[in-house]
Design a protein around this motif. Structure first.
Motif, PDB file in Angstrom:
ATOM      1  N   ARG A  25       0.850  -1.192   0.000  1.00 34.74           N
ATOM      2  CA  ARG A  25       0.000   0.000   0.000  1.00 34.74           C
ATOM      3  C   ARG A  25       0.890   1.247   0.000  1.00 34.74           C
ATOM      4  NH1 ARG A  25      -3.536   1.644   2.843  1.00 34.74           N
ATOM      5  NH2 ARG A  25      -4.750   2.162   1.018  1.00 34.74           N
ATOM      6  N   THR A  26       1.714   1.328  -1.032  1.00 34.46           N
ATOM      7  CA  THR A  26       2.612   2.465  -1.202  1.00 34.46           C
ATOM      8  C   THR A  26       2.052   3.414  -2.243  1.00 34.46           C
ATOM      9  OG1 THR A  26       3.878   0.949  -2.604  1.00 34.46           O
ATOM     10  CG2 THR A  26       4.722   1.374  -0.393  1.00 34.46           C
ATOM     11  N   TRP A  27       2.832   4.442  -2.582  1.00 43.03           N
ATOM     12  CA  TRP A  27       2.314   5.500  -3.454  1.00 43.03           C
ATOM     13  C   TRP A  27       3.490   6.279  -4.004  1.00 43.03           C
ATOM     14  CZ3 TRP A  27      -0.953   7.748  -6.446  1.00 43.03           C
ATOM     15  CH2 TRP A  27      -1.123   9.134  -6.517  1.00 43.03           C
ATOM     16  N   GLY A  28       3.434   6.618  -5.304  1.00 40.03           N
ATOM     17  CA  GLY A  28       4.501   7.409  -5.910  1.00 40.03           C
ATOM     18  C   GLY A  28       5.818   6.651  -5.935  1.00 40.03           C
ATOM     19  N   VAL A  29       6.912   7.337  -5.598  1.00 36.93           N
ATOM     20  CA  VAL A  29       8.240   6.740  -5.705  1.00 36.93           C
ATOM     21  C   VAL A  29       8.419   5.556  -4.767  1.00 36.93           C
ATOM     22  CG1 VAL A  29       9.324   8.881  -6.464  1.00 36.93           C
ATOM     23  CG2 VAL A  29       9.193   8.383  -4.023  1.00 36.93           C
ATOM     24  N   SER A  30       7.611   5.472  -3.714  1.00 41.41           N
ATOM     25  CA  SER A  30       7.805   4.380  -2.757  1.00 41.41           C
ATOM     26  C   SER A  30       7.433   3.022  -3.338  1.00 41.41           C
ATOM     27  CB  SER A  30       7.004   4.638  -1.478  1.00 41.41           C
ATOM     28  OG  SER A  30       5.623   4.719  -1.727  1.00 41.41           O
ATOM     29  N   THR A  31       6.652   2.978  -4.408  1.00 38.92           N
ATOM     30  CA  THR A  31       6.255   1.685  -4.979  1.00 38.92           C
ATOM     31  C   THR A  31       7.390   1.014  -5.753  1.00 38.92           C
ATOM     32  OG1 THR A  31       3.952   2.388  -5.069  1.00 38.92           O
ATOM     33  CG2 THR A  31       4.560   0.488  -6.393  1.00 38.92           C
ATOM     34  N   PRO A  32       8.018   1.660  -6.759  1.00 36.93           N
ATOM     35  CA  PRO A  32       9.138   0.987  -7.424  1.00 36.93           C
ATOM     36  C   PRO A  32      10.301   0.705  -6.477  1.00 36.93           C
ATOM     37  CG  PRO A  32       8.945   3.269  -8.181  1.00 36.93           C
ATOM     38  CD  PRO A  32       7.704   2.949  -7.406  1.00 36.93           C
ATOM     39  N   VAL A  33      10.506   1.582  -5.484  1.00 29.01           N
ATOM     40  CA  VAL A  33      11.552   1.315  -4.487  1.00 29.01           C
ATOM     41  C   VAL A  33      11.219   0.032  -3.733  1.00 29.01           C
ATOM     42  CG1 VAL A  33      12.613   2.134  -2.351  1.00 29.01           C
ATOM     43  CG2 VAL A  33      12.263   3.719  -4.251  1.00 29.01           C
ATOM     44  N   ALA A  34       9.948  -0.140  -3.357  1.00 26.89           N
ATOM     45  CA  ALA A  34       9.533  -1.358  -2.652  1.00 26.89           C
ATOM     46  C   ALA A  34       9.776  -2.594  -3.501  1.00 26.89           C
ATOM     47  CB  ALA A  34       8.061  -1.255  -2.262  1.00 26.89           C
ATOM     48  N   ILE A  35       9.392  -2.534  -4.777  1.00 22.77           N
ATOM     49  CA  ILE A  35       9.544  -3.698  -5.658  1.00 22.77           C
ATOM     50  C   ILE A  35      11.010  -4.068  -5.828  1.00 22.77           C
ATOM     51  CG2 ILE A  35       9.191  -4.527  -8.016  1.00 22.77           C
ATOM     52  CD1 ILE A  35       6.647  -2.746  -8.076  1.00 22.77           C
ATOM     53  N   LYS A  36      11.857  -3.065  -6.073  1.00 23.55           N
ATOM     54  CA  LYS A  36      13.284  -3.333  -6.259  1.00 23.55           C
ATOM     55  C   LYS A  36      13.924  -3.842  -4.968  1.00 23.55           C
ATOM     56  CE  LYS A  36      14.194   0.753  -8.014  1.00 23.55           C
ATOM     57  NZ  LYS A  36      14.964   1.883  -8.612  1.00 23.55           N
ATOM     58  N   THR A  37      13.537  -3.252  -3.837  1.00 28.71           N
ATOM     59  CA  THR A  37      14.125  -3.672  -2.574  1.00 28.71           C
ATOM     60  C   THR A  37      13.672  -5.077  -2.198  1.00 28.71           C
ATOM     61  OG1 THR A  37      14.058  -1.347  -1.881  1.00 28.71           O
ATOM     62  CG2 THR A  37      14.580  -2.971  -0.205  1.00 28.71           C
ATOM     63  N   ALA A  38      12.411  -5.402  -2.482  1.00 32.01           N
ATOM     64  CA  ALA A  38      11.922  -6.761  -2.240  1.00 32.01           C
ATOM     65  C   ALA A  38      12.750  -7.776  -3.018  1.00 32.01           C
ATOM     66  CB  ALA A  38      10.451  -6.867  -2.627  1.00 32.01           C
ATOM     67  N   ALA A  39      13.028  -7.445  -4.287  1.00 31.58           N
ATOM     68  CA  ALA A  39      13.835  -8.350  -5.113  1.00 31.58           C
ATOM     69  C   ALA A  39      15.247  -8.486  -4.542  1.00 31.58           C
ATOM     70  CB  ALA A  39      13.888  -7.829  -6.544  1.00 31.58           C
ATOM     71  N   ARG A  40      15.804  -7.387  -4.077  1.00 31.16           N
ATOM     72  CA  ARG A  40      17.163  -7.402  -3.517  1.00 31.16           C
ATOM     73  C   ARG A  40      17.239  -8.295  -2.287  1.00 31.16           C
ATOM     74  NH1 ARG A  40      19.750  -3.527  -0.250  1.00 31.16           N
ATOM     75  NH2 ARG A  40      18.068  -2.023  -0.605  1.00 31.16           N
ATOM     76  N   PHE A  41      16.155  -8.349  -1.517  1.00 33.26           N
ATOM     77  CA  PHE A  41      16.139  -9.191  -0.323  1.00 33.26           C
ATOM     78  C   PHE A  41      15.539 -10.573  -0.579  1.00 33.26           C
ATOM     79  CE2 PHE A  41      16.928  -5.161   1.711  1.00 33.26           C
ATOM     80  CZ  PHE A  41      17.754  -5.502   2.779  1.00 33.26           C
ATOM     81  N   GLY A  42      15.270 -10.864  -1.847  1.00 31.61           N
ATOM     82  CA  GLY A  42      14.886 -12.215  -2.212  1.00 31.61           C
ATOM     83  C   GLY A  42      13.433 -12.570  -2.022  1.00 31.61           C
TER      84      GLY A  42
END
Length: 446
Positions: free
Chosen positions: A240-257
């Motif tokens: 439940r993010t918004w704006g720049v926080s959404t792609p950051v969440a997706i990329k960070t999730a991938a980084r942490f597996g």
């Protein structure tokens, strides 16, 4: 970099370079309907605002220039650049709540849950309807207590319910939710916190573990949150993010597996602007879609002919045409136009004030036949609003990013209103008691 990706980034960069507020595109006159627009084309949420407002303005231009207005009443608008700042949105509301140049205001589009909260009492006192489709304060869907607030289409409680219903489908039934671990990673604002009560209710009903993890505005760094997700090893993440926080969440999730196909974004975390900046990490990501992306709907053909091909589109980068946020702008504009049309059918073919605007939205009934007439069949679900029900709709589909485009992966999923309604009524009753409000008797009014 893929050409479509480059076009999106170039369009955003060009738009973000505009540091001065945009000015009125249409001058108001006493025989015109004035619409103030609290836009955000710069700042951390510009990637959403740029196509959103373009969709809205393109449709309003279409109504003015092709249809001659609504029953001959032209629409005039004034933009306020707010950068999605609640204080600036409130300033815009105060500046234009009484209209402009003699043209009245029938409603105010907040397009911001924090702003909807901040303006709730002002809108009621000023008798100006606050319109926030798929947003706003959920209990304001109870029109008996909140006559001037309209969280149309799908409330946040409804979004939470649709998300859980979809997870149940994927898991093989509601009984399979028991013992599952579902984490909500949320923008730490009234917007992000809005689903908490509903998810707690659903967790108690179905027996899944409910974990809430906040992300501070604007969400540029989320290592702490996704390290926690990795440690928790949940079955699903509701984003439940918004704006720049959404792609950051997706990329960070991938980084942490954490597998991206176990993440479901809500309505405001499901656009091209949310996935393209995340690159390959976004492939497989899913999000709620009460209105789909795509430019093959009838309204898009009309806009191409009358607006885009004549160089009248608000879009600077035409690759945004038909993208999710552009279509949200179209849908929002169509909803308010149809509400004004309903109001004019009752009050006469003239501009409406706020009290008349409230009546208009409470008598909004857009069925499938009307959707076909205005070119929105398939893009917008039928919507019926009443005095007591300021939501209407109440459903969404789920879409998945395949690396290049959104693909719908579910049919319409209805929110569980039977389960949610007692919670909504309890919260609206508590608000009424706190504010000394006597609820309206809607049946008598209709």
């Amino acid at each position: 970099m893929h050409n479509s990706v480059r076009r999106v980034f170039v369009g955003v960069a060009l738009s973000l370079s505009l540091q001065t507020p945009l000015i009125s595109l249409v001058q108001a006159a006493p025989n015109e309907q004035f619409v103030p627009l609290a836009t955000y084309r710069v700042g951390p949420y510009a990637s959403s605002g740029i196509p959103w407002w373009a969709g809205t303005l393109d449709y309003l231009r279409y109504i003015n220039e092709v249809e001659g207005g609504i029953n001959g009443v032209k629409i005039a608008w004034q933009e306020c650049e707010t950068e999605w700042s609640t204080d600036r949105i409130v300033e815009c509301y105060e500046r234009y709540k009484n209209g402009k140049d003699g043209a009245p205001v029938a409603f105010f589009l907040t397009h911001s849950t924090p702003a909807s909260y901040a303006l709730m009492e002002k809108g009621a006192a000023d008798k100006i309807p606050l319109i926030d489709p798929a947003g706003g304060r959920t209990e304001s869907s109870d029109g008996r207590v909140f006559p001037y607030a309209f969280p149309l289409l799908l409330t946040y409680y409804g979004q939470a319910s649709v998300g859980i219903n979809y997870i149940a489908q994927r898991e093989g039934g509601f009984d399979k939710l028991k013992g599952k671990k579902i984490v909500t990673v949320y923008h730490d604002s009234s917007y992000g916190r809005e689903t908490q009560a509903a998810i707690e209710l659903l967790a108690n009903k179905y027996g899944f573990e409910n974990i809430q993890i906040p992300v501070a505005h604007p969400g540029n760094e989320q290592s702490v949150q996704w390290r926690q997700v990795r440690q928790l090893q949940p079955d699903w993440v509701f984003l439940r993010t918004w704006g720049v926080s959404t792609p950051v969440a997706i990329k960070t999730a991938a980084r942490f597996g954490f597998p991206v196909d176990r993440i479901i974004g809500d309505v405001w975390a499901g656009s091209e602007a949310d996935v393209i900046p995340a690159g390959p990490a976004a492939k497989g990501y899913q999000a709620l879609a009460p209105f789909p992306g795509g430019d093959s709907f009838e309204i898009h053909q009309r806009l191409r002919e009358h607006i885009l091909n004549k160089g009248k589109s608000d879009l600077k980068d035409l690759s945004y045409f038909g993208k999710v946020y552009y279509n949200i702008g179209l849908v929002n504009a169509a909803i308010v136009v149809e509400a004004l049309r309903a109001g004019q059918a009752h009050f006469g073919h003239r501009p409406l004030n706020g009290e008349e605007g409230r009546w208009a939205f409470e008598h909004l009934n857009v069925d499938e036949q009307r959707l076909k007439q205005i070119g929105f069949s398939g893009l917008l679900q039928p919507l019926q609003v009443t005095c007591a029900d300021h939501e209407g709709g109440g459903a969404a589909r789920v879409q998945q990013w395949d690396g290049e485009k959104w693909v719908l992966v579910s049919d319409w999923i209805q929110a569980d209103r039977e389960t949610l309604q007692p919670l909504i009524e309890a919260k609206s009753a508590a608000y009424a008691q706190e504010k000394g409000i006597t609820p309206r008797h809607c049946q008598a009014e209709r």
